[in-house]
Design a protein around this motif. Structure first.
Motif, PDB file in Angstrom:
ATOM      1  N   GLN A  94       0.838  -1.182   0.000  1.00 11.48           N
ATOM      2  CA  GLN A  94       0.000   0.000   0.000  1.00 11.48           C
ATOM      3  C   GLN A  94       0.885   1.248   0.000  1.00 11.48           C
ATOM      4  N   TYR A 110       0.870   5.336   0.744  1.00 17.54           N
ATOM      5  CA  TYR A 110       0.177   6.396   1.455  1.00 17.54           C
ATOM      6  C   TYR A 110       0.901   7.711   1.219  1.00 17.54           C
ATOM      7  N   PRO A 143      -1.643   9.037   7.703  1.00 19.36           N
ATOM      8  CA  PRO A 143      -1.408   8.601   6.320  1.00 19.36           C
ATOM      9  C   PRO A 143      -2.732   8.462   5.564  1.00 19.36           C
ATOM     10  N   LEU A 189      -4.449   6.799   2.261  1.00 21.67           N
ATOM     11  CA  LEU A 189      -4.225   5.718   1.304  1.00 21.67           C
ATOM     12  C   LEU A 189      -4.361   6.223  -0.135  1.00 21.67           C
ATOM     13  N   THR A 249      -3.569   0.366  -3.402  1.00 19.63           N
ATOM     14  CA  THR A 249      -3.124  -0.944  -2.920  1.00 19.63           C
ATOM     15  C   THR A 249      -2.865  -1.825  -4.130  1.00 19.63           C
ATOM     16  N   TYR A 289      -6.846  -1.281  14.396  1.00 21.85           N
ATOM     17  CA  TYR A 289      -5.404  -1.269  14.634  1.00 21.85           C
ATOM     18  C   TYR A 289      -4.989   0.014  15.356  1.00 21.85           C
ATOM     19  N   ARG A 325      -5.685  -6.638   3.544  1.00 25.95           N
ATOM     20  CA  ARG A 325      -6.416  -5.704   4.393  1.00 25.95           C
ATOM     21  C   ARG A 325      -5.980  -4.288   4.070  1.00 25.95           C
ATOM     22  N   GLU A 326      -6.847  -3.573   3.420  1.00 26.25           N
ATOM     23  CA  GLU A 326      -6.603  -2.180   3.062  1.00 26.25           C
ATOM     24  C   GLU A 326      -6.952  -1.355   4.278  1.00 26.25           C
ATOM     25  N   GLN A 327      -5.963  -0.736   4.861  1.00 27.19           N
ATOM     26  CA  GLN A 327      -6.174  -0.047   6.120  1.00 27.19           C
ATOM     27  C   GLN A 327      -6.305   1.454   5.911  1.00 27.19           C
ATOM     28  N   PHE A 328      -7.293   2.026   6.590  1.00 25.75           N
ATOM     29  CA  PHE A 328      -7.567   3.455   6.521  1.00 25.75           C
ATOM     30  C   PHE A 328      -7.254   4.066   7.886  1.00 25.75           C
ATOM     31  N   PHE A 329      -6.500   5.154   7.845  1.00 20.81           N
ATOM     32  CA  PHE A 329      -5.980   5.739   9.069  1.00 20.81           C
ATOM     33  C   PHE A 329      -6.753   6.976   9.499  1.00 20.81           C
ATOM     34  N   GLY A 330      -6.800   7.191  10.816  1.00 19.97           N
ATOM     35  CA  GLY A 330      -7.330   8.417  11.359  1.00 19.97           C
ATOM     36  C   GLY A 330      -6.282   9.512  11.355  1.00 19.97           C
TER      37      GLY A 330
END
Lengths: 110, 116
Positions: A33, A35, A43, A45, A48, B33, B103-108
């Motif tokens: 991925q 970012y 970060p 995104l 991916t 996470y 797992r495509e992770q999106f962050f705060g």
């Protein structure tokens, strides 16, 4: 220990130039991925990639995953000042955590 | 567009005090996470959480740390007795898929923790 090495660490170019950022590892990842992170923020995104050899395009940004899924690259065509920022690659496995590279700071001068 | 939110944006505490960092993940996500980023360093994984259990944790995540999903929306990180070296940006992330899927992770946006 899984490591992702990003290069270059810092890149300063003129508007309109092309550039490539590299992300390399000795480990195989199930996904990679990319970012972008602004100072003091989380970060965001960009893309991916999951299949070896996969290429994805996002406007002027082209992302590639290596055939062996150990490396990736981000190519920006005709960079603009709005592209300035920190670019991070992060590798994922069939598990939980993402392993992040140290990042590439890009500065595009007008 | 749905996003991960975190509160507070900045927390200042005295060494030895307990802090709770709060996160609201994206509503249909199942995997949660915590990561941290010490100033000038890489983003580091702390812990992942699924189905009300920790699924993986790093060596950083020692007995001083705990996570909880107290209700259907919040996900918290507690540090029981903060140390100077806990000063960092703490990011919450969430993802929808799991199992053998990527797992495509999106962050705060992060919480900046300053321990004095």
């Amino acid at each position: 220990t899984q490591l992702l090495e990003q290069s270059p660490q810092f890149l300063s170019i003129q508007e309109g130039e092309n550039l490539t950022v590299y992300c390399n590892s000795s480990s195989v990842f199930s996904s990679l991925q990319w970012y972008r992170q602004e100072p003091g923020e989380g970060p965001v995104l960009l893309v991916t990639v999951v299949t070896g050899g996969e290429v994805k395009k996002l406007k002027r940004l082209t992302f590639q995953f290596g055939d062996a899924r150990k490396d990736s690259s981000l190519h920006i065509t005709a960079a603009q000042p709005g592209d300035t920022g920190l670019y991070l690659c992060a590798g994922g496995k069939y598990g939980n955590k993402l392993v992040f590279g140290a990042g590439t700071i890009l500065r595009v001068k007008s | 567009e749905p996003e991960v939110t975190q509160t507070p944006s900045h927390q200042v505490t005295q060494m030895g005090q307990e802090v709770i960092l709060r996160c609201v993940p994206i509503s249909n996500h199942l995997y949660f996470y915590w990561y941290r980023q010490i100033l000038g360093q890489k983003v580091e994984f702390l812990v992942s959480f699924y189905n009300n259990e920790i699924s993986e944790k790093s060596e950083i995540f020692d007995d001083q740390f705990s996570v909880e999903r107290p209700d259907g929306s919040n996900f918290t990180l507690k540090i029981r007795s903060t140390k100077l070296e806990d000063s960092a940006m703490y990011f919450c992330a969430s993802s929808r898929y799991g199992g053998t899927s990527y797992r495509e992770q999106f962050f705060g946006p992060g919480t900046r923790l300053t321990v004095l």
